[in-house]
Write an enzyme that holds these catalytic residues in place. Structure first.
Site, PDB file in Angstrom:
ATOM      1  CG  ASN B 476      59.584  30.282  98.495  1.00 56.18           C
ATOM      2  OD1 ASN B 476      60.677  30.384  97.969  1.00 56.18           O
ATOM      3  ND2 ASN B 476      58.467  30.230  97.808  1.00 56.18           N
ATOM      4  CG  ASP B 477      53.139  30.887 102.149  1.00 55.57           C
ATOM      5  OD1 ASP B 477      53.734  30.953 103.234  1.00 55.57           O
ATOM      6  OD2 ASP B 477      52.278  31.709 101.798  1.00 55.57           O
ATOM      7  CB  CYS B 478      54.313  26.784  97.502  1.00 56.09           C
ATOM      8  SG  CYS B 478      52.616  27.350  97.749  1.00 56.09           S
TER       9      CYS B 478
END
Lengths: 790, 790
Positions: B476-478
């Protein structure tokens, strides 16, 4: 083909047709808010920093050229026909078949404002764009007049495209940026509320508003423009109605619309404003303050007053009206612009990577020191705070984020001496040397020590031949001799060093630092001796030594680049060369480098990539440093010629690159004919004479120094105002009004004998003085100075 | 509104009108040369690397959209009217007033090629664009037919705009780039010879040619386009004649022109080619090789053969024809595209910063392993070479420059285990574990040790609650919980870790590494025990712990984001949860996150920026991770449902995000209806249902895994091919033809009882086998497999 003319009375350049060969732009705003503004309303705005606080978007190097901008569409509500108040982006024909479809146009770039007038199908418009003094806002003050014989209903639509603050991210990281935008309508305002986050966690707020009640709005670009359309034919304008879209993700814009009903002869006003604020409440407060257009136009008058006062500090009256235009108006204006924004944002600098240049900003102070000494002082101290304890400095820095980058430029720190001494000569504020400034990596020390460390650092970089190690480059950014070695040397930095030490010695003397004076006098002598022994190739001064120990810029160089401008002009400017070589090297410069469009930086250009010479060899012949006419360096030749007393030659060089002389050849020159460009294409390129990279260039400051201080020869020194003109023989005289240390000097120079140089007599307020230095009266009064040359 | 339809017979998607809501693109080229190609010929090409070897220019996020591209103009030499063979950029009307001015259009995106047909004013064109297998070239093979009743003279003009190789420099550093270009004409060719220098000192060479004799050319953009014009109305086309310009500085292009005289009914050919080469001689040799268009079309047939063979390795016949289209053609095709280019260059990824993703590329192997095992093996070893000795890895890397970047992603190294075990299950090549691969910072070790170190590294990152430290982010990059602390944890990485250890244990067992097996079995148990003890909030599994020690993604979370998809689906997929919680968490996922357009990543979205949660809170609600339907994660829910035996639910999830179901709602979905997009806007946004970031997404591989391996349930394992379908009850059966370890399996599955899951009998080549694992015959023969569910 001519595209316009100077209007000195109004201090404007008038552009009479919109399709200039390149966008001809202006800079609005002198404080924190900056708007780049083309003659057809293209360009963008930023707050403080063009990289991290970009307010609106601009598409560089695009087709169609120069979009987007600050657009106002007009739509005839009966016929459905629509056009632009600024020609772009609808682009109606100027020479159509039926007169009634003719688009008439005029643009007036003034001091900090631009006024664009249009007339089409019986409707006249006048849009005044400007940034008021001291506010983070730009106004578009519009007047619409019905010049036809019937009542008309005209609907106005505006358009600007917001940038998501971080200009680099905005143009590269679409999988992210297209999902963060937020823009909403609130009454007559649109708020662009996309955060600055995640980098800073701070929220940005830009707002766009209209002082009249709007009937519709769009915050989403795709809604307004429509699929497979452009700014030229937005679907909202074509259909005559905004979509009232909000932006949640995507591309935020500000478009508002309102309808004006105009009787024959009637004029109506509307003011649009674009600004930045901390909060919506603040934005609304400012919005309300300018509800009445009278208060907006008042701000325009104040802006004009500001500039009249600014320019009044140096005014010349010479036999050459173009000189007067440049000295009194446009050169000063460009100097202030380069001082404000260094090289950070122009139509050629994308505003992403350059920041403020250390070398650039020091030089830029030379062009504004007569007008804004306090700002210069602050700037020089900011520059000194970008110096390291060992005397070296950042090459560029970003004031907003207080970060900087070194770049291995061998000349950088020395420029601090030139700016500091110029400041002290102008103000007499020798106490400046005691100001304490912190280093990037160390505790505060007095400015005097900063200057000394700059010299010491460069001295510590001595190369095998006793010159200075080139490192990545010196002023000549793309002559990269020393990227990978400790061998290559520059012969020009020793010249700059020699001049720097001379200036430092004057300061040391005033401050009675005897031991420093003695020490650095001896050092200067050694620098001079070594230079003259090793840099002369028999014909002229060489440019440097490459990593194999071979000469660069020598008459014996095989790969090209046999002679460079810099070492010749600076040999004279710095005083490092003897009179005989001074004259010879400038004659050689004239013979080898001078062209009908200016003096080339070097010749002949390199023909192919040569890794030992670096990026200079990646340019096509005649472009940039590779045989281009680098305008920044031309005034150095002018100054050198004045030092040799050859006023005709100096003035010829001055006139050759002077912007107004380009007006008759605009289709060759391409860039603006009222300000300098970074370079003009050299004779070895098919596009000989084409200028590139207009506006932000050290050319501005140095040409002002050349004409004001050396050709007209009115220049401050520690003891007072020196009068030392070096002019064309045919000039019968000239006048200069100069404000200097709280007094006004009205200087009337006569040249009855038709000499280039030399003062016969100086009379100040009716009394003859000996020598040519007028004392600093500091009495807030005007003083009459009569000078006779001969 | 529909814009096209699938043509499965030709393996094409047929686009019937050019003005698709976004450009609908294709990828041409599977080796070193890649051409992004839209349905109106927009897009750009690069060689090996979209950042440093960009061949042509493209203007991202521009208006007008999708320019420039690979343009062919046609001009009627009698009337002067001109149009485009691909609609853009001239954009003639599809529904004009007079029939004779109607523009007819069709685009067929096929496997590695795109054919665009047009008909206008009696002239028909068919342009086949493709990149042949094994060559660094793209062809534009054009047929022009005179469908009118009179003889016609049609002049063709081409247009492409070269990029100056370095895509980032090309769009930011104009004061430099506009002075380095060089493009010249030579016979029927144009050479773009601007160097790659100064960075590398290497010269680039791109060439553009026509197999027919040309009558004119332009290498300079400004000459061809003309002032204040665009690709829509270039002055050269309007006047009917190229300027024969060369580029010395400025913007290099390739435009050539030639005139075709066509009798009624006559067709003529012209082939244009754009390629890269080391030398002009090499370019000329290739040019000559394709002088005859027959040899060019031969290359197109070879390309089709290549793809037919590729796709034949997994072919399904199900009751749902859209499933068949996806499994047999488009999903496989997209999987190969993501495998080729990772996330480096799409219409949403500018091709500047992403490079190849470590996590991405490992997952991408899952979608191509059935077809190209050798390439997968090479890729996995390349990925392992981006691992560090301590087990961590680069987050992204650039194969061309052999550089990489870490990014603080807590999940990265574990993906290497999944790709490696998938490779070994497909091939049986357990010896792969003995392959030696160097670390970024250390000597070579066997792949087996690489996997072990990946586990060890993640184990060393244990957080205060026994989960894994989040660091910058996980998948979940962000969701940036741990940027500035050693406190925040992810509960999902323990799930991935648990699954990774299970796969590792299988390998350890086969390799008889008893002590490893014992050690990591015990570790897995402890991970499981801690997870179940601390990650269950009473209703579902939480997402992590923030830097203040508080739960994230819990039913008790106050700021939003109460439930996340990942911890639920992976609880089941990884086997870490017990059956009861498995069922409950998936029911909760269904209740809380499922929508008519797919399963949202989390809900409810965050409303404002929250620095402890990070970039996820910068997205508008419903976009990207902030409550968007992240398609990559939807197949994880499908797979989990198949593990729970709920085939109807799994298939419902599959169908919901499946591209062909978007065809009827293309004006809402916007992106291509034949491939997956990264996300679909969630229900909390006004644009619910709008897809973004099409093509390069892990969605491709995981949906293929979900449908092929888990729903249709034909999946390789170490011992053989497992048959384990989990399908809708209403399906009466389906067929799969699968090539596996050098044998072909024709699998016919019957579902007489209408169950979701469960095998009653398996008959292989007429003989009943026990269990559901078909042996690997490796005999290059076809085998009949009859399966009855029940």
């Amino acid at each position: 083909m001519k595209y316009g003319h100077l209007d000195n009375k109004n201090k404007e350049f008038v552009i009479t047709r919109p399709d200039t060969p390149t966008p001809w732009i202006n800079y609005l705003g002198c404080d924190e808010y900056c708007a780049l503004m083309s003659n057809t309303a293209g360009g963008y705005s930023f707050h403080r920093d063009p990289k991290d606080r970009r307010i609106t978007r601009f598409r560089y190097n695009n087709v169609p050229v120069d979009r987007p901008g600050r657009y106002i569409y007009l739509r005839d509500e009966v016929s459905g026909d629509y056009w632009s108040a600024t020609w772009q982006p609808v682009i109606k024909d100027q020479r159509p078949k039926t007169k009634d479809q003719k688009y008439e146009y005029e643009c007036r770039h003034g001091m900090g404002y631009t006024i664009i007038k249009s007339k089409y199908s019986g409707i006249s418009t006048e849009a005044a764009y400007f940034v008021p003094i001291g506010e983070n806002i730009e106004f578009w003050a519009l007047k619409v007049k019905n010049d036809s014989r019937k009542a008309r209903r005209i609907k106005l639509f505006t358009y600007i495209e917001f940038c998501l603050w971080h200009a680099d991210m905005d143009m590269t990281d679409f999988q992210y940026t297209l999902n963060i935008a937020s823009a909403v309508n609130d009454g007559n305002l649109i708020f662009h509320q996309t955060g600055y986050a995640p980098k800073s966690g701070k929220y940005g707020l830009a707002y766009f508003g209209c002082n009249k009640k709007i009937s519709g709005y769009d915050c989403d670009r795709e809604a307004f423009i429509g699929p497979y359309r452009s700014e030229s034919d937005p679907i909202a304008v074509e259909r005559g109605k905004n979509f009232n879209s909000m932006a949640s993700g995507g591309n935020p814009i500000a478009s508002v619309s309102l309808t004006l009903s105009l009787k024959p002869g009637q004029t109506k006003d509307a003011v649009f404003m674009l600004g930045v604020a901390e909060t919506k409440e603040e934005a609304k407060k400012i919005y309300k303050r300018y509800a009445d257009e009278k208060d907006v136009y008042q701000k325009l008058y104040e802006l004009k007053d500001y500039w009249n006062a600014y320019l009044s500090r140096y005014q010349a009256e010479t036999p050459d009206k173009d000189v007067n235009s440049m000295v009194n108006i446009w050169n000063q204006y460009q100097c202030r612009t380069t001082f404000n924004w260094s090289r950070s944002a122009s139509y050629y600098e994308a505003g992403i990577g350059r920041g403020m240049g250390f070398r650039d900003s020091n030089q830029d102070t030379l062009g504004v020191i007569h007008a804004i000494q306090d700002r210069v002082k602050t700037r020089i101290m900011e520059l000194a705070s970008n110096q390291f304890k060992n005397g070296s400095s950042h090459h560029k820095f970003f004031p907003l984020t207080k970060t900087g980058e070194k770049g291995g430029y061998s000349d950088d720190p020395l420029w601090l001496i030139l700016s500091s001494s110029t400041y002290m000569k102008e103000t007499g504020d020798i106490a400046f040397m005691h100001e304490l400034v912190k280093y990037v990596d160390g505790e505060a020390e007095p400015m005097y020590i900063h200057l000394k460390r700059a010299i010491d650092f460069v001295l510590s970089e001595k190369g095998p031949n006793g010159f200075v190690l080139m490192r990545f480059a010196d002023w000549n950014d793309c002559l990269n001799l020393g990227t990978d070695n400790d061998v290559a040397e520059t012969t020009w930095v020793p010249e700059l060093l020699y001049l720097g030490i001379q200036e430092f010695l004057k300061v040391a003397k005033i401050l009675r630092k005897e031991s420093d004076h003695e020490k650095y006098s001896a050092i200067a002598e050694r620098v001079k001796e070594n230079f003259n022994k090793k840099a002369w190739d028999g014909k002229w001064f060489i440019r440097g030594i490459d990593k194999h120990g071979k000469e660069v810029g020598s008459s014996r160089s095989r790969e090209g680049g046999n002679i460079y401008l810099l070492p010749q002009a600076w040999a004279v400017m710095s005083g490092i060369a003897d009179p005989e070589r001074s004259k010879q090297c400038m004659d050689m410069l004239n013979e080898q480098l001078d062209t009908k469009y200016g003096i080339m930086l070097m010749s002949p250009p390199y023909k192919e990539f040569d890794e030992k010479l670096g990026a200079i060899t990646t340019f096509a012949p005649g472009l940039k440093e590779n045989g281009g006419i680098f305008c920044h360096s031309n005034p150095w030749a002018m100054i050198a010629e004045t030092m040799l007393g050859r006023g005709d030659k100096a003035f010829k060089y001055y006139k050759t690159i002077m912007p107004p002389t380009k007006n008759r050849m605009a289709d060759i020159h391409l860039t603006e004919c009222y300000i300098y460009s970074q370079f003009i294409t050299g004779r070895d390129n098919p596009n000989f004479g084409r200028a590139r990279n207009s506006w932000l260039t050290g050319t501005a400051a140095w040409n002002f120094v050349a004409i004001a201080n050396h050709i007209l020869g009115v220049r401050p020194d520690y003891e007072g105002l020196v009068i030392d003109p070096c002019i064309p023989k045919k000039w019968k005289g000239f006048k200069v009004r100069r404000i200097f240390r709280d007094a006004t000097y009205d200087i009337d120079v006569r040249n009855p004998k038709g000499v280039n140089k030399g003062i016969k007599s100086v009379i100040v307020d009716g009394k003859k003085i000996s020598g040519n230095i007028i004392p600093a009266f500091k009495d807030k009064k005007a003083h009459m100075v009569r000078v006779v040359m001969g």
